[in-house]
Design a protein around this motif. Structure first.
Motif, PDB file in Angstrom:
ATOM      1  N   TRP A  86      36.237  49.277  35.863  1.00 20.81           N
ATOM      2  CA  TRP A  86      36.453  47.530  35.805  1.00 20.81           C
ATOM      3  C   TRP A  86      35.602  47.545  37.435  1.00 20.81           C
ATOM      4  O   TRP A  86      35.750  48.551  38.150  1.00 20.81           O
ATOM      5  CB  TRP A  86      37.962  46.581  36.288  1.00 20.81           C
ATOM      6  CG  TRP A  86      38.924  47.355  36.611  1.00 20.81           C
ATOM      7  CD1 TRP A  86      38.420  46.956  38.246  1.00 20.81           C
ATOM      8  CD2 TRP A  86      39.633  48.784  36.833  1.00 20.81           C
ATOM      9  NE1 TRP A  86      39.683  47.676  38.918  1.00 20.81           N
ATOM     10  CE2 TRP A  86      40.099  48.446  38.071  1.00 20.81           C
ATOM     11  CE3 TRP A  86      39.868  49.032  35.639  1.00 20.81           C
ATOM     12  CZ2 TRP A  86      41.093  49.592  38.065  1.00 20.81           C
ATOM     13  CZ3 TRP A  86      41.258  50.232  36.021  1.00 20.81           C
ATOM     14  CH2 TRP A  86      41.383  50.215  37.326  1.00 20.81           C
ATOM     15  N   GLY A  87      34.606  46.108  37.307  1.00 17.24           N
ATOM     16  CA  GLY A  87      33.837  46.049  38.822  1.00 17.24           C
ATOM     17  C   GLY A  87      34.603  44.947  39.744  1.00 17.24           C
ATOM     18  O   GLY A  87      35.696  44.027  38.762  1.00 17.24           O
ATOM     19  N   TYR A  88      34.138  44.609  40.305  1.00 20.72           N
ATOM     20  CA  TYR A  88      34.665  43.245  41.514  1.00 20.72           C
ATOM     21  C   TYR A  88      33.949  42.331  41.535  1.00 20.72           C
ATOM     22  O   TYR A  88      33.006  42.496  41.489  1.00 20.72           O
ATOM     23  CB  TYR A  88      35.517  43.853  42.268  1.00 20.72           C
ATOM     24  CG  TYR A  88      36.657  44.808  42.317  1.00 20.72           C
ATOM     25  CD1 TYR A  88      37.505  44.172  42.706  1.00 20.72           C
ATOM     26  CD2 TYR A  88      36.541  46.007  42.048  1.00 20.72           C
ATOM     27  CE1 TYR A  88      38.552  44.610  42.844  1.00 20.72           C
ATOM     28  CE2 TYR A  88      37.867  47.250  41.890  1.00 20.72           C
ATOM     29  CZ  TYR A  88      39.140  45.404  41.806  1.00 20.72           C
ATOM     30  OH  TYR A  88      40.319  46.465  41.406  1.00 20.72           O
ATOM     31  N   SER A 131      39.542  38.343  40.438  1.00 20.21           N
ATOM     32  CA  SER A 131      38.102  38.792  40.858  1.00 20.21           C
ATOM     33  C   SER A 131      37.556  40.029  39.424  1.00 20.21           C
ATOM     34  O   SER A 131      37.092  41.081  40.257  1.00 20.21           O
ATOM     35  CB  SER A 131      37.737  39.395  42.282  1.00 20.21           C
ATOM     36  OG  SER A 131      38.553  39.851  42.525  1.00 20.21           O
ATOM     37  N   ILE A 132      37.859  40.164  38.570  1.00 20.45           N
ATOM     38  CA  ILE A 132      37.666  41.227  38.140  1.00 20.45           C
ATOM     39  C   ILE A 132      36.073  41.495  36.699  1.00 20.45           C
ATOM     40  O   ILE A 132      36.449  40.714  36.244  1.00 20.45           O
ATOM     41  CB  ILE A 132      38.965  42.254  37.197  1.00 20.45           C
ATOM     42  CG1 ILE A 132      40.030  42.426  38.035  1.00 20.45           C
ATOM     43  CG2 ILE A 132      38.541  43.350  36.084  1.00 20.45           C
ATOM     44  CD1 ILE A 132      39.308  43.393  39.516  1.00 20.45           C
ATOM     45  N   LEU A 136      32.281  42.450  50.799  1.00 21.85           N
ATOM     46  CA  LEU A 136      34.026  42.692  49.784  1.00 21.85           C
ATOM     47  C   LEU A 136      33.910  43.515  48.296  1.00 21.85           C
ATOM     48  O   LEU A 136      35.179  44.427  48.130  1.00 21.85           O
ATOM     49  CB  LEU A 136      33.892  41.054  49.952  1.00 21.85           C
ATOM     50  CG  LEU A 136      34.505  39.864  50.665  1.00 21.85           C
ATOM     51  CD1 LEU A 136      34.568  38.732  51.026  1.00 21.85           C
ATOM     52  CD2 LEU A 136      35.093  41.084  51.787  1.00 21.85           C
ATOM     53  N   ALA A 137      32.927  43.068  47.799  1.00 21.63           N
ATOM     54  CA  ALA A 137      33.195  43.493  46.309  1.00 21.63           C
ATOM     55  C   ALA A 137      32.630  44.906  45.655  1.00 21.63           C
ATOM     56  O   ALA A 137      34.007  45.806  45.989  1.00 21.63           O
ATOM     57  CB  ALA A 137      32.035  42.036  45.357  1.00 21.63           C
ATOM     58  N   ILE A 188      28.660  34.362  45.442  1.00 21.35           N
ATOM     59  CA  ILE A 188      29.768  35.273  44.861  1.00 21.35           C
ATOM     60  C   ILE A 188      29.258  36.647  44.861  1.00 21.35           C
ATOM     61  O   ILE A 188      27.591  36.901  44.941  1.00 21.35           O
ATOM     62  CB  ILE A 188      29.068  34.922  43.309  1.00 21.35           C
ATOM     63  CG1 ILE A 188      30.569  33.764  43.143  1.00 21.35           C
ATOM     64  CG2 ILE A 188      29.951  36.175  42.135  1.00 21.35           C
ATOM     65  CD1 ILE A 188      31.726  33.231  43.004  1.00 21.35           C
ATOM     66  N   GLY A 189      29.824  37.818  45.632  1.00 26.20           N
ATOM     67  CA  GLY A 189      29.245  39.165  44.910  1.00 26.20           C
ATOM     68  C   GLY A 189      29.874  39.708  44.193  1.00 26.20           C
ATOM     69  O   GLY A 189      31.107  39.849  43.708  1.00 26.20           O
ATOM     70  N   VAL A 190      29.475  40.623  43.421  1.00 24.99           N
ATOM     71  CA  VAL A 190      29.424  41.581  42.473  1.00 24.99           C
ATOM     72  C   VAL A 190      29.444  43.176  43.048  1.00 24.99           C
ATOM     73  O   VAL A 190      28.429  43.540  43.702  1.00 24.99           O
ATOM     74  CB  VAL A 190      27.924  41.631  41.526  1.00 24.99           C
ATOM     75  CG1 VAL A 190      28.313  42.284  40.603  1.00 24.99           C
ATOM     76  CG2 VAL A 190      28.542  39.715  40.975  1.00 24.99           C
TER      77      VAL A 190
END
Length: 190
Positions: free
Chosen positions: A100-102, A45-46, A123-124, A89-91
Motif C-alpha cells: 500500500w501507499g500513503y 491516508s492509505i 509527509l507521504a 494532498i501528498g502521494v
C-alpha cells in the motif's frame, strides 16, 4: 473481505471558493474542484495496493450527482484579508504493487504552493518510507530526503496536488485539495 470496497483508481483535484459565509465558501471550493455534487466521505491516508491514479478530467467524468465518494481532503479557511492559505494532498506510491501507499493532508497558513507541496510529499513519503524500513533524517530538506527515497528503489513516486489562496476583505476563502477514490465495476458503490 469485501473486495468491492477496495478502490481500484484515484484522482487528485483542487479548488478555491470565496463567499461571505464560510459554508458557502467551502461549497464554492468544492465546485471549483468539480466534486460539489457528490456526497463526500472522508477517509484516512492509505492508497490500496494496485490502486492506479488517473487524470482529474477522467476521474471527474466517472462521477454522478449524489454519489457517495470516499476521499482524503485537505481544507483550509480564512476570513482574514491577505492571509495566505494552503491545502495539499501528498502521494507516495511504492515500487511493489502488492504494497500500500500513503496520502498526506496539509492544511496550513502562510505557506506558498511550493512549501505546501514539498511538505505534503515529504509527509507521504516519510509515512511510506518508515513502513518500508527506510530511515531518513527528519531534519533534512525534502529535496535531500527525496533523493534517498528514490535511491532506495522502494518508492517509485512522490507527488502532490496543492491549492493556495489569499483571504479577501469581507469574505471567507476556502482552499481544498482532494484525492478521490473510485471503484471498478459496481458504479453504485461510488
Amino acid at each position: 473481505m469485501n473486495r468491492s470496497m477496495i478502490p481500484t483508481k484515484a484522482f487528485l483535484t483542487r479548488g478555491v471558493g470565496r463567499h461571505r459565509y464560510r459554508l458557502k465558501s467551502f461549497e464554492e471550493a468544492l465546485r471549483s474542484a468539480g466534486v460539489a455534487q457528490q456526497n463526500l466521505v472522508q477517509v484516512s491516508s492509505i492508497v490500496p495496493p494496485k490502486c492506479r491514479f488517473i487524470g482529474q478530467k477522467e476521474g471527474l467524468e466517472k462521477l454522478s450527482p449524489g454519489q457517495i465518494c470516499y476521499c482524503v481532503m485537505a481544507r483550509t479557511d480564512t476570513n482574514e484579508h491577505g492571509r495566505l492559505i494552503a491545502s495539499a494532498i501528498g502521494v507516495a506510491i511504492p515500487k511493489e504493487s502488492s504494497q500500500w501507499g500513503y496520502l498526506s493532508e496539509v492544511h496550513e497558513y502562510g505557506m506558498n504552493r511550493q512549501q505546501a507541496s514539498e511538505m505534503a510529499e515529504d509527509l507521504a513519503a516519510d509515512m511510506l518510507g518508515t513502513t518500508l524500513g527506510l530511515e531518513v533524517d527528519p531534519d533534512q530538506a525534502w529535496s535531500e530526503k527525496e533523493q534517498v527515497y528514490k535511491a532506495s528503489g522502494l518508492i517509485i513516486r512522490a507527488s502532490s496536488m496543492t491549492q493556495t489562496a489569499r483571504g479577501q476583505r469581507g469574505h471567507w476563502t476556502t482552499a481544498v485539495a482532494l484525492a478521490v477514490f473510485l471503484f471498478e465495476g459496481d458504479e453504485s458503490l461510488l
